[in-house]
Write a protein that holds these residues in place. Structure first.
Motif, PDB file in Angstrom:
ATOM      1  N   ALA A  46      20.933  38.580  16.676  1.00 51.48           N
ATOM      2  CA  ALA A  46      22.175  37.888  16.315  1.00 51.48           C
ATOM      3  C   ALA A  46      22.570  38.223  14.883  1.00 51.48           C
ATOM      4  O   ALA A  46      23.751  38.475  14.590  1.00 51.48           O
ATOM      5  CB  ALA A  46      22.011  36.386  16.482  1.00 51.48           C
ATOM      6  N   THR A  66      29.705  38.676  20.974  1.00 48.93           N
ATOM      7  CA  THR A  66      29.661  37.880  22.199  1.00 48.93           C
ATOM      8  C   THR A  66      28.214  37.629  22.601  1.00 48.93           C
ATOM      9  O   THR A  66      27.311  38.407  22.252  1.00 48.93           O
ATOM     10  CB  THR A  66      30.376  38.592  23.365  1.00 48.93           C
ATOM     11  N   LEU A  67      28.001  36.562  23.343  1.00 51.09           N
ATOM     12  CA  LEU A  67      26.656  36.272  23.830  1.00 51.09           C
ATOM     13  C   LEU A  67      26.211  37.303  24.857  1.00 51.09           C
ATOM     14  O   LEU A  67      25.015  37.555  25.016  1.00 51.09           O
ATOM     15  CB  LEU A  67      26.608  34.866  24.425  1.00 51.09           C
ATOM     16  N   LEU A 103      24.737  39.950  22.829  1.00 48.13           N
ATOM     17  CA  LEU A 103      23.445  39.491  22.324  1.00 48.13           C
ATOM     18  C   LEU A 103      22.377  39.580  23.399  1.00 48.13           C
ATOM     19  O   LEU A 103      21.255  40.039  23.158  1.00 48.13           O
ATOM     20  CB  LEU A 103      23.574  38.057  21.809  1.00 48.13           C
ATOM     21  N   TYR A 142      21.062  31.054  27.533  1.00 44.11           N
ATOM     22  CA  TYR A 142      21.202  29.615  27.310  1.00 44.11           C
ATOM     23  C   TYR A 142      19.879  28.854  27.435  1.00 44.11           C
ATOM     24  O   TYR A 142      19.833  27.662  27.174  1.00 44.11           O
ATOM     25  CB  TYR A 142      22.243  29.043  28.283  1.00 44.11           C
ATOM     26  N   SER A 167      24.619  27.129  22.333  1.00 45.15           N
ATOM     27  CA  SER A 167      25.930  27.756  22.302  1.00 45.15           C
ATOM     28  C   SER A 167      25.971  28.763  21.161  1.00 45.15           C
ATOM     29  O   SER A 167      25.064  28.819  20.325  1.00 45.15           O
ATOM     30  CB  SER A 167      27.039  26.708  22.092  1.00 45.15           C
ATOM     31  N   LYS A 168      27.037  29.530  21.122  1.00 44.36           N
ATOM     32  CA  LYS A 168      27.218  30.496  20.039  1.00 44.36           C
ATOM     33  C   LYS A 168      27.329  29.773  18.695  1.00 44.36           C
ATOM     34  O   LYS A 168      26.776  30.218  17.681  1.00 44.36           O
ATOM     35  CB  LYS A 168      28.470  31.320  20.315  1.00 44.36           C
ATOM     36  N   ASP A 169      28.025  28.645  18.686  1.00 43.76           N
ATOM     37  CA  ASP A 169      28.200  27.884  17.447  1.00 43.76           C
ATOM     38  C   ASP A 169      26.878  27.326  16.934  1.00 43.76           C
ATOM     39  O   ASP A 169      26.604  27.353  15.725  1.00 43.76           O
ATOM     40  CB  ASP A 169      29.192  26.738  17.655  1.00 43.76           C
TER      41      ASP A 169
END
Length: 202
Positions: free
Chosen positions: A20, A33-34, A37, A49, A54-56
Motif C-alpha cells: 500500500a 485501488t484495492l 493492492l 477485506y 476499507s481503503k480509508d
C-alpha cells in the motif's frame, strides 16, 4: 500446493501495508485501488477485506503507525543531551535519520493528510502536534536559560521541522554527501539560525 505470499495471515498483513505504501507513493491514495493492492500482494480482491476494513481505514492505519513509531522512537532515544544546545542537535540528528530511513512513510504522512476522514485526520494531527512539542520545549528551555535569544517559538518550530523533513524528499543514498554529513550541515544551519534569532516572525 505452494503457498503464495498472500496465504499466511501475519505475512499478508505486512505485505498489504508495505505494498500500500509503495502504490500510494507511486499513484496517490485516491488513484490507488484495492484491486491493485490485492494483485500486488497476491490475494483475491475479495480476500483483502480479511485484513483491512476499507481503503480509508488502511490509510489511517498507515499514518497512525508512522506517527506512533516516530514518537516512540524519540522517547526511546537515550542520548538526548543535557543542555538546550545539545538537545537541539540531538533532535536534528534524530529527525533527519528517522525520516531518510522511512521516506515512503514521510511522503504519505505529508501528502495524504488531506485524504483522511475527519476523525482520523484529527487524531493524526494531534499526534503530530505531540511530536512537534518536543522541539518547541527544547527551544523554550533554551530561551529561558539564555542559551537562545527570544524568538517566536511557533515560527521557529515549524521552520526547523520544514527544513529537516525536506531532506527526505531530495536526499539520495548515492549522492555526494552521507547522512551524517547532511546531519552535521543541518545542525550548523539550525544552531546558527536559532542563536542569531533568524527564526523571528516578521
Amino acid at each position: 500446493m505452494a503457498r503464495t505470499k498472500g496465504s499466511v495471515g501475519a505475512t499478508t498483513q505486512k505485505a498489504i501495508l508495505d505494498a500500500a505504501k509503495t502504490l500510494i507513493v507511486k499513484h496517490g491514495f485516491e488513484a490507488m485501488t484495492l484491486r491493485q493492492l490485492a494483485a500486488e500482494v497476491g490475494v483475491q480482491p475479495a480476500s483483502i477485506y480479511r485484513y483491512i476494513e476499507s481503503k480509508d481505514t488502511l490509510l489511517a492505519a498507515l499514518m497512525t503507525e508512522h506517527m506512533d513509531t516516530l514518537i516512540h522512537a524519540w522517547e526511546a532515544l537515550e542520548d538526548k543531551g543535557e543542555t538546550p544546545d545539545e538537545q537541539l542537535e540531538a533532535f536534528v540528528a534524530f529527525h533527519i535519520r528517522y525520516h531518510v530511513e522511512r521516506r515512503e512513510d514521510v511522503f504519505i504522512a505529508n501528502m495524504e493528510l488531506r485524504s483522511l476522514g475527519e476523525a482520523a485526520r484529527a487524531d493524526v494531527v494531534a499526534k503530530r502536534r505531540a511530536y512537534e512539542l518536543n522541539l518547541w520545549r527544547i527551544l523554550e528551555e533554551g530561551v529561558k536559560t539564555g542559551d537562545f535569544p527570544e524568538t517566536d517559538l511557533e515560527v521557529a518550530t515549524y521552520a526547523i521541522l520544514a527544513m529537516l523533513t525536506g531532506v527526505c524528499f531530495w536526499y539520495r543514498p548515492e549522492g555526494r554527501l552521507t547522512v551524517e554529513q547532511i546531519i552535521e550541515i543541518h545542525q550548523g544551519l539550525v544552531m546558527r539560525g536559532v542563536v542569531s534569532g533568524d527564526f523571528q516572525a516578521v
